[in-house]
Design a protein around this motif. Structure first.
Motif, PDB file in Angstrom:
ATOM      1  N   GLU A  77      66.925  55.394  16.768  1.00  0.00           N
ATOM      2  CA  GLU A  77      66.004  56.588  16.734  1.00  0.00           C
ATOM      3  C   GLU A  77      66.033  57.446  15.641  1.00  0.00           C
ATOM      4  O   GLU A  77      65.243  57.472  14.561  1.00  0.00           O
ATOM      5  N   ARG A  78      67.307  58.161  15.554  1.00  0.00           N
ATOM      6  CA  ARG A  78      67.412  58.710  13.993  1.00  0.00           C
ATOM      7  C   ARG A  78      68.768  58.295  13.624  1.00  0.00           C
ATOM      8  O   ARG A  78      69.792  58.635  14.543  1.00  0.00           O
ATOM      9  N   ARG A  79      69.135  57.771  12.531  1.00  0.00           N
ATOM     10  CA  ARG A  79      70.490  57.519  11.988  1.00  0.00           C
ATOM     11  C   ARG A  79      71.000  58.765  11.375  1.00  0.00           C
ATOM     12  O   ARG A  79      70.877  58.973  10.509  1.00  0.00           O
ATOM     13  N   VAL A  80      71.786  59.293  12.062  1.00  0.00           N
ATOM     14  CA  VAL A  80      72.340  60.732  11.687  1.00  0.00           C
ATOM     15  C   VAL A  80      73.836  60.837  12.055  1.00  0.00           C
ATOM     16  O   VAL A  80      74.286  60.399  13.261  1.00  0.00           O
ATOM     17  N   LEU A  81      74.727  61.272  11.365  1.00  0.00           N
ATOM     18  CA  LEU A  81      76.243  61.654  11.503  1.00  0.00           C
ATOM     19  C   LEU A  81      76.172  63.199  11.821  1.00  0.00           C
ATOM     20  O   LEU A  81      75.578  63.857  10.861  1.00  0.00           O
ATOM     21  N   LEU A 100      74.056  76.549  15.617  1.00  0.00           N
ATOM     22  CA  LEU A 100      73.316  75.889  14.611  1.00  0.00           C
ATOM     23  C   LEU A 100      73.735  74.434  14.799  1.00  0.00           C
ATOM     24  O   LEU A 100      75.123  74.139  14.841  1.00  0.00           O
ATOM     25  N   TYR A 101      72.828  73.199  14.349  1.00  0.00           N
ATOM     26  CA  TYR A 101      73.299  71.919  14.326  1.00  0.00           C
ATOM     27  C   TYR A 101      72.807  71.653  12.766  1.00  0.00           C
ATOM     28  O   TYR A 101      72.005  71.806  12.365  1.00  0.00           O
ATOM     29  N   ALA A 102      73.783  70.893  12.458  1.00  0.00           N
ATOM     30  CA  ALA A 102      73.344  70.130  11.134  1.00  0.00           C
ATOM     31  C   ALA A 102      73.973  68.666  11.172  1.00  0.00           C
ATOM     32  O   ALA A 102      74.881  68.448  11.975  1.00  0.00           O
ATOM     33  N   ILE A 104      73.533  64.657   8.884  1.00  0.00           N
ATOM     34  CA  ILE A 104      73.353  63.909   7.551  1.00  0.00           C
ATOM     35  C   ILE A 104      72.584  62.733   8.093  1.00  0.00           C
ATOM     36  O   ILE A 104      73.284  61.863   8.780  1.00  0.00           O
ATOM     37  N   GLN A 105      71.206  62.493   7.552  1.00  0.00           N
ATOM     38  CA  GLN A 105      70.583  61.372   8.143  1.00  0.00           C
ATOM     39  C   GLN A 105      70.241  60.328   6.807  1.00  0.00           C
ATOM     40  O   GLN A 105      70.123  60.717   5.717  1.00  0.00           O
ATOM     41  N   LEU A 106      70.110  59.188   7.308  1.00  0.00           N
ATOM     42  CA  LEU A 106      69.888  58.101   6.481  1.00  0.00           C
ATOM     43  C   LEU A 106      68.804  57.258   6.750  1.00  0.00           C
ATOM     44  O   LEU A 106      68.779  56.633   7.993  1.00  0.00           O
ATOM     45  N   ALA A 115      57.901  58.228  15.130  1.00  0.00           N
ATOM     46  CA  ALA A 115      57.126  59.447  15.278  1.00  0.00           C
ATOM     47  C   ALA A 115      57.665  60.104  16.692  1.00  0.00           C
ATOM     48  O   ALA A 115      57.470  59.400  17.566  1.00  0.00           O
ATOM     49  N   HIS A 116      58.231  61.285  16.454  1.00  0.00           N
ATOM     50  CA  HIS A 116      58.439  61.895  17.952  1.00  0.00           C
ATOM     51  C   HIS A 116      58.121  63.467  17.653  1.00  0.00           C
ATOM     52  O   HIS A 116      57.826  63.861  16.482  1.00  0.00           O
ATOM     53  N   HIS A 117      58.287  64.262  18.554  1.00  0.00           N
ATOM     54  CA  HIS A 117      58.210  65.514  18.550  1.00  0.00           C
ATOM     55  C   HIS A 117      59.073  66.103  19.731  1.00  0.00           C
ATOM     56  O   HIS A 117      59.358  65.634  20.764  1.00  0.00           O
ATOM     57  N   HIS A 118      59.702  67.376  19.412  1.00  0.00           N
ATOM     58  CA  HIS A 118      60.603  68.205  20.424  1.00  0.00           C
ATOM     59  C   HIS A 118      60.344  69.597  20.160  1.00  0.00           C
ATOM     60  O   HIS A 118      59.937  70.219  18.897  1.00  0.00           O
ATOM     61  N   VAL A 119      60.759  70.318  21.049  1.00  0.00           N
ATOM     62  CA  VAL A 119      60.667  71.855  20.922  1.00  0.00           C
ATOM     63  C   VAL A 119      61.681  72.296  19.732  1.00  0.00           C
ATOM     64  O   VAL A 119      61.195  73.301  19.232  1.00  0.00           O
ATOM     65  N   PHE A 123      64.547  71.321   9.811  1.00  0.00           N
ATOM     66  CA  PHE A 123      64.323  71.092   8.511  1.00  0.00           C
ATOM     67  C   PHE A 123      65.150  70.100   8.151  1.00  0.00           C
ATOM     68  O   PHE A 123      66.144  69.767   8.506  1.00  0.00           O
ATOM     69  N   ARG A 124      64.682  69.618   6.653  1.00  0.00           N
ATOM     70  CA  ARG A 124      65.528  68.562   6.033  1.00  0.00           C
ATOM     71  C   ARG A 124      65.656  69.014   4.709  1.00  0.00           C
ATOM     72  O   ARG A 124      64.700  69.619   3.993  1.00  0.00           O
ATOM     73  N   CYS A 125      67.069  69.063   4.065  1.00  0.00           N
ATOM     74  CA  CYS A 125      67.179  69.526   2.901  1.00  0.00           C
ATOM     75  C   CYS A 125      67.808  68.305   1.982  1.00  0.00           C
ATOM     76  O   CYS A 125      68.854  67.673   2.399  1.00  0.00           O
ATOM     77  N   TRP A 157      54.692  66.889  15.256  1.00  0.00           N
ATOM     78  CA  TRP A 157      54.908  65.354  15.296  1.00  0.00           C
ATOM     79  C   TRP A 157      55.486  64.933  13.920  1.00  0.00           C
ATOM     80  O   TRP A 157      55.218  65.731  12.843  1.00  0.00           O
ATOM     81  N   HIS A 158      56.677  64.195  13.835  1.00  0.00           N
ATOM     82  CA  HIS A 158      57.190  63.792  12.545  1.00  0.00           C
ATOM     83  C   HIS A 158      57.726  62.412  12.661  1.00  0.00           C
ATOM     84  O   HIS A 158      58.592  62.116  13.643  1.00  0.00           O
ATOM     85  N   ASP A 159      57.753  61.815  11.434  1.00  0.00           N
ATOM     86  CA  ASP A 159      58.403  60.568  11.332  1.00  0.00           C
ATOM     87  C   ASP A 159      58.748  60.376   9.976  1.00  0.00           C
ATOM     88  O   ASP A 159      58.007  61.075   9.149  1.00  0.00           O
ATOM     89  N   HIS A 160      59.951  59.707   9.612  1.00  0.00           N
ATOM     90  CA  HIS A 160      60.355  59.272   8.428  1.00  0.00           C
ATOM     91  C   HIS A 160      60.090  58.125   7.749  1.00  0.00           C
ATOM     92  O   HIS A 160      60.261  57.120   8.592  1.00  0.00           O
ATOM     93  N   GLY A 161      59.749  57.883   6.565  1.00  0.00           N
ATOM     94  CA  GLY A 161      59.730  56.709   5.869  1.00  0.00           C
ATOM     95  C   GLY A 161      60.349  56.680   4.606  1.00  0.00           C
ATOM     96  O   GLY A 161      60.463  57.472   3.966  1.00  0.00           O
ATOM     97  N   LEU A 171      70.226  66.367   4.572  1.00  0.00           N
ATOM     98  CA  LEU A 171      70.908  67.387   5.633  1.00  0.00           C
ATOM     99  C   LEU A 171      69.682  67.632   6.608  1.00  0.00           C
ATOM    100  O   LEU A 171      68.908  68.331   6.210  1.00  0.00           O
ATOM    101  N   ASP A 172      70.173  67.529   7.718  1.00  0.00           N
ATOM    102  CA  ASP A 172      69.058  67.989   8.965  1.00  0.00           C
ATOM    103  C   ASP A 172      69.697  69.357   9.349  1.00  0.00           C
ATOM    104  O   ASP A 172      71.017  69.552   9.650  1.00  0.00           O
ATOM    105  N   GLY A 173      68.920  70.253   9.498  1.00  0.00           N
ATOM    106  CA  GLY A 173      69.375  71.572  10.298  1.00  0.00           C
ATOM    107  C   GLY A 173      68.369  71.577  11.491  1.00  0.00           C
ATOM    108  O   GLY A 173      67.077  71.625  11.238  1.00  0.00           O
ATOM    109  N   LEU A 174      68.759  72.015  12.683  1.00  0.00           N
ATOM    110  CA  LEU A 174      68.221  72.268  13.833  1.00  0.00           C
ATOM    111  C   LEU A 174      68.582  73.377  14.624  1.00  0.00           C
ATOM    112  O   LEU A 174      69.815  73.711  14.460  1.00  0.00           O
ATOM    113  N   ASP A 175      67.927  74.184  15.343  1.00  0.00           N
ATOM    114  CA  ASP A 175      68.198  74.984  16.426  1.00  0.00           C
ATOM    115  C   ASP A 175      68.565  74.603  17.559  1.00  0.00           C
ATOM    116  O   ASP A 175      68.518  75.249  18.543  1.00  0.00           O
TER     117      ASP A 175
HETATM  118  O1  GTQ Z   1      64.995  63.535  12.386  1.00  0.00           O
HETATM  119  O2  GTQ Z   1      63.788  64.139  14.204  1.00  0.00           O
HETATM  120  O3  GTQ Z   1      69.430  65.305  12.977  1.00  0.00           O
HETATM  121  O4  GTQ Z   1      65.287  64.754  16.269  1.00  0.00           O
HETATM  122  C1  GTQ Z   1      68.549  65.433  15.262  1.00  0.00           C
HETATM  123  C2  GTQ Z   1      67.399  65.281  16.127  1.00  0.00           C
HETATM  124  C3  GTQ Z   1      67.181  64.733  13.368  1.00  0.00           C
HETATM  125  C4  GTQ Z   1      64.866  64.084  13.599  1.00  0.00           C
HETATM  126  C5  GTQ Z   1      68.478  65.068  13.901  1.00  0.00           C
HETATM  127  C6  GTQ Z   1      66.336  64.884  15.494  1.00  0.00           C
HETATM  128  C7  GTQ Z   1      66.345  64.590  14.179  1.00  0.00           C
END
Ligand code: GTQ
Length: 364
Positions: A77-81, A100-102, A104-106, A115-119, A123-125, A157-161, A171-175
């Motif tokens: 779904e999201r390849r993240v460490l 805070l959540y951070a 690293i996504q590849l 594409a998905h969305h969540h409350v 952000f992505r740096c 809604w967000h998807d990555h390509g 770098l992913d940063g989330l709340d």
């Molecule tokens: O890219 O949508 O690091 O939903 C954690 C949850 C990234 C993302 C994360 C997520 C996403």
């Protein structure tokens, strides 16, 4: 006298036995004595289970690329460490700090993170990217380059390509820890892998980047910035201008907050994002403040002294500073500037009247 003493001691023993029995009876009726917990519930100063830590890109990057061989973007779904705080109770909740959540996504060439969305807001740096990598947010493709800040706010809604030939890493940063604390998270998949594109690429960047001109064609957006991508080329221009003009804040030197063009406030209600440039050899003032922070080294190398211990960082490393920890940054280079991106929940603390900050004596 002796007999009076004995009587008194018997009285004490009887009292402590009674008290013990009394305390033992309390859980059964769902209560507990405040007088045993008051100092924990109402501490003299903020306390936190978070500890400082540096996540080294030289270690995380190969591990992430290995995940690219073992786990497909589709499976993940999201390849993240996730960058987890060493404190287990914080890590269990996906916390880089308590709030805070951070991660690293590849995204590998040709892959789609569907594409998905969540409350939870994100952000992505961008750390590594070549032309052709993008995030689509509510119908707008934001093309991503190193240093860009890309917002995917609450329920967008967000998807990555990645249509480039190279991996894209950011770098992913989330709340997430905060939203989950409030038990307010929802998640939903989009009906298709990729959402429909309804706007020109980089629409909101082109529309708002001039900064002092807000397009009246667009609805006013008070809570979440309407800008998807804050491109590095503009950030760098602003940092350069401030360095050249000698515009320095008392504590951090040259520092900017990324803002919502409609309000001048934080980019999202839960996440505040900043970028600062440190001149060669610069050593900032020491400070402590109630929000915890995550820093990402965009450029340069140096160290941060946190509660008396020195934490060294290199380009692309990420580190955290706990709530109320004394911290001061040092650019370790005598010839090159260092640039730190950072994020906090400052806007939350401020709106709830919980923000406090102190400038203190340096420790290094
Ligand atoms: O890219 O949508 O690091 O939903 C954690 C949850 C990234 C993302 C994360 C997520 C996403």
């Amino acid at each position: 006298m002796a007999s009076a003493d004995t009587t008194h001691q018997q009285g004490m023993a009887a009292d402590s036995q009674q008290l013990e029995a009394y305390l033992g009876s309390l859980p059964g009726i769902g209560v507990a004595p405040l007088w045993e917990s008051l100092a924990d519930l109402v501490p003299v100063e903020p306390r936190t289970p978070d500890v400082p830590f540096v996540w080294r890109y030289a270690e995380v990057r190969p591990a992430l690329l290995r995940a690219g061989e073992l786990v497909s973007a589709e499976e993940a779904e999201r390849r993240v460490l996730m960058l987890l705080n060493p404190t287990p109770s914080v890590a269990e909740r996906g916390g880089t700090t308590s709030t805070l959540y951070a991660g690293i996504q590849l995204v590998l060439p040709g892959e789609v993170a569907r594409a998905h969305h969540h409350v939870a807001s994100a952000f992505r740096c961008v750390i590594e990217a070549s032309d052709g990598a993008f995030t689509t947010v509510d119908g707008e493709r934001a093309m991503m380059s190193p240093g860009d800040l890309v917002l995917t706010s609450n329920w967008r809604w967000h998807d990555h390509g990645n249509d480039s030939d190279d991996p894209i890493i950011w770098l992913d940063g989330l709340d997430v820890p905060l939203v989950n604390f409030f038990n307010a998270n929802f998640f939903e998949l989009y009906p298709d892998q990729r959402q429909k594109i309804t706007k020109p690429d980089n629409f909101s960047t082109d529309l708002y980047i001039h900064g002092r001109l807000n397009p009246l064609s667009e609805p006013r957006a008070d809570k979440h910035s309407p800008v998807i991508n804050y491109p590095w080329r503009e950030t760098e221009r602003a940092l350069r201008a401030a360095i050249d003009a000698g515009a320095e804040s008392p504590v951090d030197g040259v520092i900017f907050e990324y803002t919502n063009p409609f309000t001048g406030g934080s980019v999202m209600p839960t996440l505040s994002c900043f970028v600062q440039a440190m001149r060669p050899g610069e050593h900032t003032q020491a400070r402590r403040r109630t929000p915890s922070a995550v820093y990402h080294v965009v450029r340069g190398s140096g160290s941060t002294i946190i509660d008396g211990s020195e934490y060294r960082w290199e380009e692309k490393d990420t580190f955290c500073v706990p709530t109320w920890a004394a911290h001061e940054h040092i650019n370790g280079s005598a010839s090159d500037e260092a640039v730190l991106f950072s994020f906090t929940n400052q806007a939350v603390y401020t709106s709830l009247d919980l923000y406090r900050e102190e400038v203190i004596e340096r420790q290094g």
